[in-house]
Design a protein around this motif. Structure first.
Motif, PDB file in Angstrom:
ATOM      1  N   CYS A   1       0.828  -1.211   0.000  1.00 20.13           N
ATOM      2  CA  CYS A   1       0.000   0.000   0.000  1.00 20.13           C
ATOM      3  C   CYS A   1       0.858   1.254   0.000  1.00 20.13           C
ATOM      4  CB  CYS A   1      -0.924   0.005   1.213  1.00 20.13           C
ATOM      5  SG  CYS A   1      -2.175  -1.294   1.204  1.00 20.13           S
ATOM      6  N   VAL A   2       1.846   1.314   0.889  1.00 20.05           N
ATOM      7  CA  VAL A   2       2.642   2.542   0.965  1.00 20.05           C
ATOM      8  C   VAL A   2       3.502   2.709  -0.282  1.00 20.05           C
ATOM      9  CG1 VAL A   2       2.594   2.648   3.481  1.00 20.05           C
ATOM     10  CG2 VAL A   2       4.450   1.395   2.356  1.00 20.05           C
ATOM     11  N   ARG A   3       3.817   1.595  -0.960  1.00 13.99           N
ATOM     12  CA  ARG A   3       4.517   1.725  -2.237  1.00 13.99           C
ATOM     13  C   ARG A   3       3.639   2.455  -3.239  1.00 13.99           C
ATOM     14  NH1 ARG A   3       5.634   0.092  -7.306  1.00 13.99           N
ATOM     15  NH2 ARG A   3       7.774  -0.585  -7.819  1.00 13.99           N
ATOM     16  N   GLU A   4       2.369   2.066  -3.305  1.00 11.07           N
ATOM     17  CA  GLU A   4       1.453   2.728  -4.230  1.00 11.07           C
ATOM     18  C   GLU A   4       1.281   4.206  -3.882  1.00 11.07           C
ATOM     19  OE1 GLU A   4       0.211   1.596  -6.910  1.00 11.07           O
ATOM     20  OE2 GLU A   4       0.605  -0.544  -6.747  1.00 11.07           O
ATOM     21  N   LEU A   5       1.413   4.535  -2.600  1.00 13.71           N
ATOM     22  CA  LEU A   5       1.288   5.920  -2.159  1.00 13.71           C
ATOM     23  C   LEU A   5       2.591   6.694  -2.346  1.00 13.71           C
ATOM     24  CD1 LEU A   5      -0.687   5.176   1.124  1.00 13.71           C
ATOM     25  CD2 LEU A   5      -1.592   6.398  -0.870  1.00 13.71           C
ATOM     26  N   LYS A   6       3.607   6.008  -2.887  1.00 14.86           N
ATOM     27  CA  LYS A   6       4.928   6.599  -3.107  1.00 14.86           C
ATOM     28  C   LYS A   6       5.578   7.046  -1.800  1.00 14.86           C
ATOM     29  CE  LYS A   6       4.233   8.038  -7.917  1.00 14.86           C
ATOM     30  NZ  LYS A   6       3.030   7.219  -8.144  1.00 14.86           N
ATOM     31  N   ARG A   7       5.203   6.401  -0.712  1.00 12.90           N
ATOM     32  CA  ARG A   7       5.864   6.639   0.585  1.00 12.90           C
ATOM     33  C   ARG A   7       7.010   5.629   0.684  1.00 12.90           C
ATOM     34  NH1 ARG A   7       0.648   6.172   4.289  1.00 12.90           N
ATOM     35  NH2 ARG A   7       2.247   5.411   5.735  1.00 12.90           N
ATOM     36  N   TYR A   8       8.039   5.909  -0.086  1.00 14.09           N
ATOM     37  CA  TYR A   8       9.076   4.903  -0.287  1.00 14.09           C
ATOM     38  C   TYR A   8       9.919   4.648   0.958  1.00 14.09           C
ATOM     39  CZ  TYR A   8       7.783   5.409  -5.189  1.00 14.09           C
ATOM     40  OH  TYR A   8       7.083   5.434  -6.374  1.00 14.09           O
ATOM     41  N   ASP A   9      10.087   5.636   1.817  1.00 13.22           N
ATOM     42  CA  ASP A   9      10.817   5.390   3.059  1.00 13.22           C
ATOM     43  C   ASP A   9      10.043   4.415   3.940  1.00 13.22           C
ATOM     44  OD1 ASP A   9      13.077   6.999   2.562  1.00 13.22           O
ATOM     45  OD2 ASP A   9      11.975   8.800   3.112  1.00 13.22           O
ATOM     46  N   ASP A  10       8.712   4.589   4.011  1.00  8.75           N
ATOM     47  CA  ASP A  10       7.887   3.654   4.787  1.00  8.75           C
ATOM     48  C   ASP A  10       7.899   2.270   4.137  1.00  8.75           C
ATOM     49  OD1 ASP A  10       7.186   5.640   6.579  1.00  8.75           O
ATOM     50  OD2 ASP A  10       5.370   6.189   5.485  1.00  8.75           O
TER      51      ASP A  10
END
Length: 615
Positions: free
Chosen positions: A203-212
């Motif tokens: 999910c966070v990958r899709e949100l481009k929250r790459y550090d998370d």
């Protein structure tokens, strides 16, 4: 011991002084429960039968008979027993057991009705809402199932199974932020739940929250150090953060665990490509094809590397693999007429040429249309409406139609997707057709734009800084308007050709008195071409505007990412496709700021020459 002996034992065990039966149906039911827990199903059944012989309406014994029937695979009997128990006393446990049984039998509508009745009796029971969600999910009513799971969470915010199922459904609906929150609920209760951790990472990958994304992948790898998929995901997170060398280490670790893991090979090939290690990437994709000869995605990727490296003979052929990719050009019709790829004589034939990719692709490869006509064919062209007026006047096009889902195409003999024309003509670097195939824009439209732009005592510069946000590589090829602002320091007139504005760019553009935004009147590409004809240079990222300006022969300066699109080849600042184009490439730092600085320097020099000419 025979069944009759068991019954005698049960009866003697219940006899009191003088042979009087002292065990009540309730006691017999409790004894049956004890036997059931110990796995003695027949003894449990005997106790129930004795209880029901004494009291035929004893609800708990009726329900226990249902459980016994269920455990022995007698689903119809189980339904009958549970139904009898419910008629005596509609307890939640009985309804739940009946609902489960009906669900196992595939009687989903009946199961749904049972759980609905249970919820009416106890609406604040989170478990019941979860069960309702499960049946709705089995009925493929995902939206309603999600509501049931979410209602369970309003009752019990820590209800883990409802949170997990909600997360899965929200992920399917691409509601990634809500899905990540749902999986966080699961992880708050079970921090080492690998499945929830991996789902939240997705999910966070899709949100481009790459550090998370990286943090979750690192946690997952600590939990499952020998899981090849976990190692792969960690490598993918590092690619997202452009830490390519570190990513390759994890892909290699995953491949050491599973040498033929094709998904990892795909990711490794992509990472090598990002590092411009083209030959190594080619080797990886060829390995995939050795393992899976029909892997269209690998062949498609290989085609683009071959084209980027100038191997057009192999690249055009491999690029036909796109038709075997299920998500490629879903609107392109599958015709019954044969496809023409250059082998057959088409003299006297009608050839349908239909667009199959982006606007820029269609503009670039429309140069082949006169060549098709030169072979004696009648050419019918189908493009989207914004291109129709521009392309209708291309030499050799007999009819140009705008694509609609219900378009009735005229009769034709063969068809060729426009992006397959380079293959049909065996194009090499030395045989690229010239770029002078578009008819000049109507003189009255050019004159109208000249009048609107006013005096031409300064250099006129067209600007485009971003492309279609849905394009796969848009995060690399586009920039925010703020990055382009240093260009405004030079003494030129700047005209925005940027049709689609992102919210931050829209606000910033409104504040820029140095940029004239005339795009509201650019109804299609033909009108844009007329405006471009009045400009001295177009500065653009890699998008359809670049193709249009360069095809028109306008000086076109294209700002490219570190890994540029295959059509711009490698290590060049010019293009064999467009003599008027200049290429400004990112360096290994992958930043557009140095590119903009280089463009500004060249603009300043161009202005000096312009001023000298007009003085």
């Amino acid at each position: 011991m025979s069944r009759s002996d068991r019954k005698k034992g049960a009866r003697s065990a219940t006899a009191g002084p003088g042979g009087t039966n002292v065990l009540s149906p309730a006691a017999l039911y409790e004894a049956g429960l004890h036997h059931l827990g110990a796995g003695r199903l027949l003894d449990a059944q005997v106790c129930c039968e004795q209880a029901l012989a004494a009291e035929p309406t004893h609800a708990d014994s009726l329900a226990l008979m249902g459980i016994i029937a269920l455990q022995t695979g007698q689903h119809d009997h189980a339904v009958a027993w549970f139904s009898r128990a419910i008629r005596q006393s509609p307890k939640i446990d009985y309804l739940t057991s009946l609902g489960f049984t009906l669900k196992q039998m595939g009687r989903l509508d009946d199961a749904l009705a049972v759980f609905d009745k249970a919820i009416q009796l106890r609406p604040d029971d989170a478990e019941l809402w979860k069960h309702m969600g499960g049946v709705l999910l089995a009925l493929d009513r995902g939206a309603e199932a999600l509501l049931s799971y979410q209602h369970a969470l309003t009752i019990d915010p820590a209800h883990r199974e409802s949170a997990f199922q909600s997360g899965l459904l929200l992920h399917q609906q691409q509601r990634y932020d809500e899905a990540a929150q749902a999986f966080t609920v699961c992880l708050a209760q079970q921090p080492n739940d690998l499945q929830s951790l991996q789902m939240r990472a997705r999910c966070v990958r899709e949100l481009k929250r790459y550090d998370d994304y990286l943090a979750d992948c690192e946690r997952a790898q600590a939990l499952a150090p020998d899981d090849a998929l976990v190692c792969n995901n960690l490598g993918d997170a590092l690619v997202c953060l452009r830490r390519i060398d570190e990513a390759l280490v994890w892909f290699d670790r995953a491949l050491a665990l599973r040498p033929d893991f094709v998904d990892v090979l795909h990711n490794k090939g992509f990472a090598l490509l990002q590092a411009l290690r083209f030959e190594e990437a080619i080797a990886v994709y060829r390995k995939i094809l050795a393992l899976e000869p029909d892997n269209a995605k690998a062949e498609w990727q290989l085609a683009h590397i071959e084209l980027q490296c100038g191997d057009y003979a192999a690249g055009w052929a491999h690029r036909e693999a796109r038709w075997n990719m299920p998500d490629f050009s879903p609107d392109y019709p599958r015709f019954t007429q044969p496809k023409w790829l250059g082998q057959e004589d088409i003299s006297g034939k009608t050839i349908l040429v239909e667009e199959d990719e982006g606007f820029g692709d269609n503009i670039q490869f429309a140069r082949y249309l006169p060549m098709v006509a030169a072979r004696g064919a009648k050419v019918i062209l189908v493009v989207r409406e914004p291109l129709r007026r521009l392309m209708a006047g291309i030499d050799g096009v007999s009819q140009c139609l705008a694509f609609t889902p219900d378009l009735q195409r005229p009769a034709f003999d063969m068809h060729c997707p426009i992006m397959s024309l380079p293959l049909a003509f065996g194009t090499t670097l030395d045989t690229i057709p010239p770029a002078n195939y578009l008819p000049p824009p109507p003189a009255d439209r050019v004159a109208a734009w000249e009048q609107r732009l006013g005096g031409h005592d300064r250099l006129r510069v067209g600007l485009v800084w971003s492309g279609n946000p849905h394009q796969a590589n848009d995060g690399n090829r586009s920039m925010p308007l703020s990055t382009l602002l240093p260009l405004l320091d030079v003494a030129a007139d700047f005209i925005s050709l940027q049709k689609e504005l992102r919210p931050a760019d829209r606000a910033l553009l409104a504040q820029q008195s140095r940029i004239r935004d005339l795009t509201a009147d650019l109804a299609d590409f033909a009108e844009t071409a007329a405006l471009m004809s009045c400009l001295d240079v177009v500065v653009t990222v890699c998008t359809s505007t670049a193709h249009l300006a360069a095809t028109l022969g306008r000086p076109t300066w294209i700002m490219l990412p570190h890994l540029a699109d295959w059509r711009w080849l490698r290590d060049r600042d010019d293009s064999p496709w467009y003599p008027s184009a200049r290429l400004f490439r990112q360096d290994a730092g992958r930043s557009f700021e140095p590119v903009v600085h280089a463009v500004r320097t060249e603009l300043a020099a161009m202005i000096t020459g312009f001023n000298t000419t007009t003085a």
